[in-house]
Design a protein around this motif. Structure first.
Motif, PDB file in Angstrom:
ATOM      1  N   SER A 182      -6.904  -8.616   5.975  1.00 19.66           N
ATOM      2  CA  SER A 182      -7.393  -7.880   7.149  1.00 19.66           C
ATOM      3  C   SER A 182      -8.512  -6.913   6.798  1.00 19.66           C
ATOM      4  CB  SER A 182      -6.245  -7.093   7.794  1.00 19.66           C
ATOM      5  OG  SER A 182      -5.122  -7.896   8.047  1.00 19.66           O
ATOM      6  N   ILE A 183      -8.587  -6.499   5.527  1.00 13.60           N
ATOM      7  CA  ILE A 183      -9.446  -5.383   5.154  1.00 13.60           C
ATOM      8  C   ILE A 183     -10.926  -5.688   5.368  1.00 13.60           C
ATOM      9  CG2 ILE A 183      -9.689  -6.032   2.722  1.00 13.60           C
ATOM     10  CD1 ILE A 183      -9.059  -2.474   4.016  1.00 13.60           C
ATOM     11  N   LEU A 206      -2.363  -6.639   4.516  1.00 17.05           N
ATOM     12  CA  LEU A 206      -3.548  -5.797   4.388  1.00 17.05           C
ATOM     13  C   LEU A 206      -4.740  -6.556   3.816  1.00 17.05           C
ATOM     14  CD1 LEU A 206      -5.031  -3.027   4.358  1.00 17.05           C
ATOM     15  CD2 LEU A 206      -4.117  -2.713   2.037  1.00 17.05           C
ATOM     16  N   SER A 207      -4.517  -7.335   2.737  1.00 15.75           N
ATOM     17  CA  SER A 207      -5.639  -7.876   1.968  1.00 15.75           C
ATOM     18  C   SER A 207      -6.537  -8.807   2.779  1.00 15.75           C
ATOM     19  CB  SER A 207      -5.124  -8.601   0.716  1.00 15.75           C
ATOM     20  OG  SER A 207      -4.239  -9.654   1.063  1.00 15.75           O
ATOM     21  N   SER A 262      -0.592  -5.049  15.629  1.00 12.63           N
ATOM     22  CA  SER A 262       0.260  -5.604  14.564  1.00 12.63           C
ATOM     23  C   SER A 262       1.338  -6.501  15.145  1.00 12.63           C
ATOM     24  CB  SER A 262       0.889  -4.470  13.752  1.00 12.63           C
ATOM     25  OG  SER A 262      -0.079  -3.726  13.065  1.00 12.63           O
ATOM     26  N   GLU A 301      -3.967  -4.001  -3.381  1.00  8.25           N
ATOM     27  CA  GLU A 301      -3.673  -2.595  -3.160  1.00  8.25           C
ATOM     28  C   GLU A 301      -3.692  -1.784  -4.448  1.00  8.25           C
ATOM     29  OE1 GLU A 301      -1.934  -5.121  -2.052  1.00  8.25           O
ATOM     30  OE2 GLU A 301      -1.388  -4.891   0.074  1.00  8.25           O
ATOM     31  N   SER A 340      -1.394  -1.388   8.816  1.00  7.03           N
ATOM     32  CA  SER A 340      -1.760  -1.308   7.400  1.00  7.03           C
ATOM     33  C   SER A 340      -3.196  -0.801   7.229  1.00  7.03           C
ATOM     34  CB  SER A 340      -1.597  -2.687   6.740  1.00  7.03           C
ATOM     35  OG  SER A 340      -2.388  -3.660   7.388  1.00  7.03           O
ATOM     36  N   ILE A 341      -4.079  -1.127   8.143  1.00  2.92           N
ATOM     37  CA  ILE A 341      -5.456  -0.640   8.082  1.00  2.92           C
ATOM     38  C   ILE A 341      -5.498   0.862   8.366  1.00  2.92           C
ATOM     39  CG2 ILE A 341      -7.727  -0.766   9.169  1.00  2.92           C
ATOM     40  CD1 ILE A 341      -7.123  -3.115   7.358  1.00  2.92           C
ATOM     41  N   TRP A 395      -4.560   2.580   5.281  1.00  2.00           N
ATOM     42  CA  TRP A 395      -5.679   2.530   4.350  1.00  2.00           C
ATOM     43  C   TRP A 395      -6.733   3.587   4.708  1.00  2.00           C
ATOM     44  CZ3 TRP A 395      -7.263   0.190  -0.092  1.00  2.00           C
ATOM     45  CH2 TRP A 395      -8.627   0.160  -0.351  1.00  2.00           C
ATOM     46  N   ILE A 433       0.827  -1.203   0.000  1.00  2.00           N
ATOM     47  CA  ILE A 433       0.000   0.000   0.000  1.00  2.00           C
ATOM     48  C   ILE A 433       0.865   1.259   0.000  1.00  2.00           C
ATOM     49  CG2 ILE A 433      -0.227  -0.050   2.541  1.00  2.00           C
ATOM     50  CD1 ILE A 433      -3.023   1.137   2.150  1.00  2.00           C
TER      51      ILE A 433
END
Length: 584
Positions: free
Chosen positions: A528-529, A525-526, A386, A244, A540-541, A544, A134
């Protein structure tokens, strides 16, 4: 004689840990059963519920979910589906080929030629892997955006042109960003192939009058065909599951791929989970085919083997004066993939509002973004989340997969090959699809983990279990069965043998795998989103959310701090690796 010494040494190692004669219950079977049950549970059940949910309508407060085929009709019954599939394939193929060409060219120069400073270049190739996807995407948006991109604005000024030369908000821009981001992976994979290649055939070709490029094209690359095919397939799978770049670059201009379509379907109202599941089935099928061919190729590459019992010393091709050109290519590559992205984030992080570099903007430098981030309400909690998730998932993965590897490698239990395949199954799950499958399962079976840290912990353990399995398998294959037999003859239980003999000998693989899973978990990220909720955000969130809110300078400040922290973590990890005897 050697066997007697081995038995005595092992017996002294176990010593008083041997169980008493009257003890019947063996805790080892409990550990084995628990690890097998956990592996099957986290790898198989989410997949089943993903497929199940794809046949149901959305559930609302006034209307229950009912069985339907409309999700597949909507997903695959229109011309829009063909466009979605074609754009996804073009993006994945373009990204994989671009990253392969860049990475392979650099690997060939680094391993097969006398390019100067090669050891330094190889060490620098690890640094791009530190930058989360990201942040890399955001950096290139700030660099190559048609309106605010620093590169476009600089070229306009230098060459007095009106239209921007680069438009990152395009399919080619998506391929450029993701291809650059995955090129270090191609470099490392192809470097390993070139390093272990016997140079005899290359030397024979050069003695026959072939030039450097003819040797590279007709000899080196052809002998590396299994590694080439496997690398392209791995890059294709990684690109097709990328989230991302399609979300940040593709969605604003209407370029959709499967991952962005899944994300949009989940965030509709009411949430179209069934439609997202129908899209996910195709994405899952594509990645499954890619992983299948990679595994088949790795087991059938013997006819390309050039490394034999005959000793050889890899010789390098003398490029003459051209070696300084190849060194310059490495320097330019490092500037493009590391220095420019980091510098644009660093510049942005010192601005009150984002502004392109200029003398006027230089006079407005401020530390306000860093003050904002350091006092951000969710920062401490997200950093702690994290670290906790990364540390916990890495520890659980390496311990559980060590038991799974022991069953697969060291026993003759029927069906152990199936256990290996089940543990490797999450490898075919794109991160977004995995998050969707876990979300669906725990929405339907409320056992108190949805909306908590536990659901993200389960997602991380599931996603990265195959990587821990690979690290442990390599080390497990090097442990001879005689050590366990000696321990058993000395009266040690399975649990004692595993704890005091197997785990210490697995230490290089355990530590290397733990370090890798720790680093990739912090960046994740992917997966967790779709699973996070207020209070369970990870770093990472937070990045975002800052991007979604348009807080670019604050995002840049957090990104700079995040990259520096990851760099320190990697340095510490390399120090630990050397301490425990891990060379690569």
């Amino acid at each position: 004689m050697q066997t007697d010494v081995l038995h005595k040494g092992t017996a002294s190692l176990i010593g008083s840990a041997a169980p008493r004669e009257g003890r019947r219950f063996e805790w080892g079977w409990v550990v084995i059963a628990a690890c097998v049950a956990l592996t099957v549970y986290i790898a198989v059940i989410p997949l089943g519920f993903l497929l199940w949910q794809s046949f149901f309508t959305p559930q609302t407060a006034s209307q229950p979910a009912v069985f339907t085929l409309s999700n597949y009709t909507e997903a695959y019954g229109s011309s829009e589906t063909a466009r979605l599939f074609w754009s996804s394939v073009k993006f994945a193929v373009g990204t994989s080929l671009f990253s392969f060409v860049v990475g392979t060219g650099l690997a060939w120069m680094n391993e097969r030629t006398n390019t100067p400073f090669k050891n330094l270049f190889y060490a620098l190739s690890i640094i791009p892997l530190i930058i989360p996807g990201i942040l890399f995407t955001v950096a290139w948006i700030l660099l190559a955006s048609p309106k605010i991109g620093i590169v476009n604005l600089a070229l306009k000024t230098w060459f007095d042109i009106q239209e921007p030369l680069f438009d990152v908000y395009s399919l080619w821009g998506m391929i450029w960003i993701d291809g650059l981001h995955y090129s270090p992976m191609a470099f490392l994979l192809m470097s390993a192939a070139f390093r272990s290649m016997d140079p005899a055939l290359e030397e024979s070709a050069m003695m026959s009058g072939a030039n450097v490029f003819q040797v590279a094209w007709r000899i080196t690359l052809r002998l590396s065909w299994p590694a080439i095919f496997a690398t392209i397939l791995i890059l294709f799978v990684r690109a097709i599951e990328s989230f991302e770049v399609p979300a940040l670059v593709g969605l604003p201009v209407g370029i959709q791929v499967f991952t962005s379509s899944i994300y949009q379907a989940v965030h509709r109202y009411p949430s179209q989970v069934g439609l997202a599941s129908a899209y996910a089935v195709t994405l899952l099928a594509i990645t499954s085919v890619g992983v299948y061919f990679v595994s088949r190729l790795s087991s059938k590459g013997s006819k390309y083997a050039t490394m034999t019992g005959k000793g050889f010393r890899p010789r390098q091709i003398d490029l003459g004066p051209w070696r300084w050109l190849t060194a310059g290519i490495f320097i330019v590559y490092f500037l493009v993939i590391v220095v420019l992205p980091f510098l644009v984030l660093l510049w942005s992080s010192f601005q009150r509002f984002y502004a392109v570099p200029s003398w006027h903007a230089l006079q407005n430098l401020t530390l306000e973004p860093y003050r904002f981030i350091l006092t951000y309400p969710n920062l401490t909690r997200s950093v702690w989340n994290s670290i906790l998730l990364a540390f916990g998932s890495a520890t659980v993965i390496m311990l559980v997969t060590s038991v799974i590897c022991w069953i697969v490698v060291k026993t003759k239990l029927p069906g152990r090959w199936m256990l290996d395949n089940i543990a490797s199954l999450p490898m075919v799950f794109p991160g977004l699809v995995l998050g969707l499958a876990i979300m669906i399962f725990y929405l339907n079976f409320d056992i108190g983990v949805y909306g908590t840290m536990w659901i993200m912990f389960i997602a991380y353990v599931t996603r990265f279990m195959p990587y821990g399995l690979r690290y442990n398998t390599t080390s497990m294959l090097q442990i001879h069965k005689e050590l366990e037999e000696s321990a058993q003859m000395s009266g040690a239980s399975w649990f004692t043998t595993f704890r005091r003999i197997i785990l210490p000998l697995l230490k290089p693989g355990l530590v290397a795998g733990w370090i890798y899973v720790m680093i990739v978990s912090i960046r994740e990220l992917s997966s967790s989103i779709l699973l996070y909720s207020p209070g369970t955000e990870v770093v990472s969130i937070v990045i975002w959310e800052l991007w979604e809110n348009g807080q670019y300078v604050e995002l840049s400040a957090l990104g700079v701090l995040f990259i520096l922290a990851l760099f320190v973590l990697v340095v510490v990890a390399q120090w630990l690796g050397k301490k425990f005897g891990i060379k690569e």
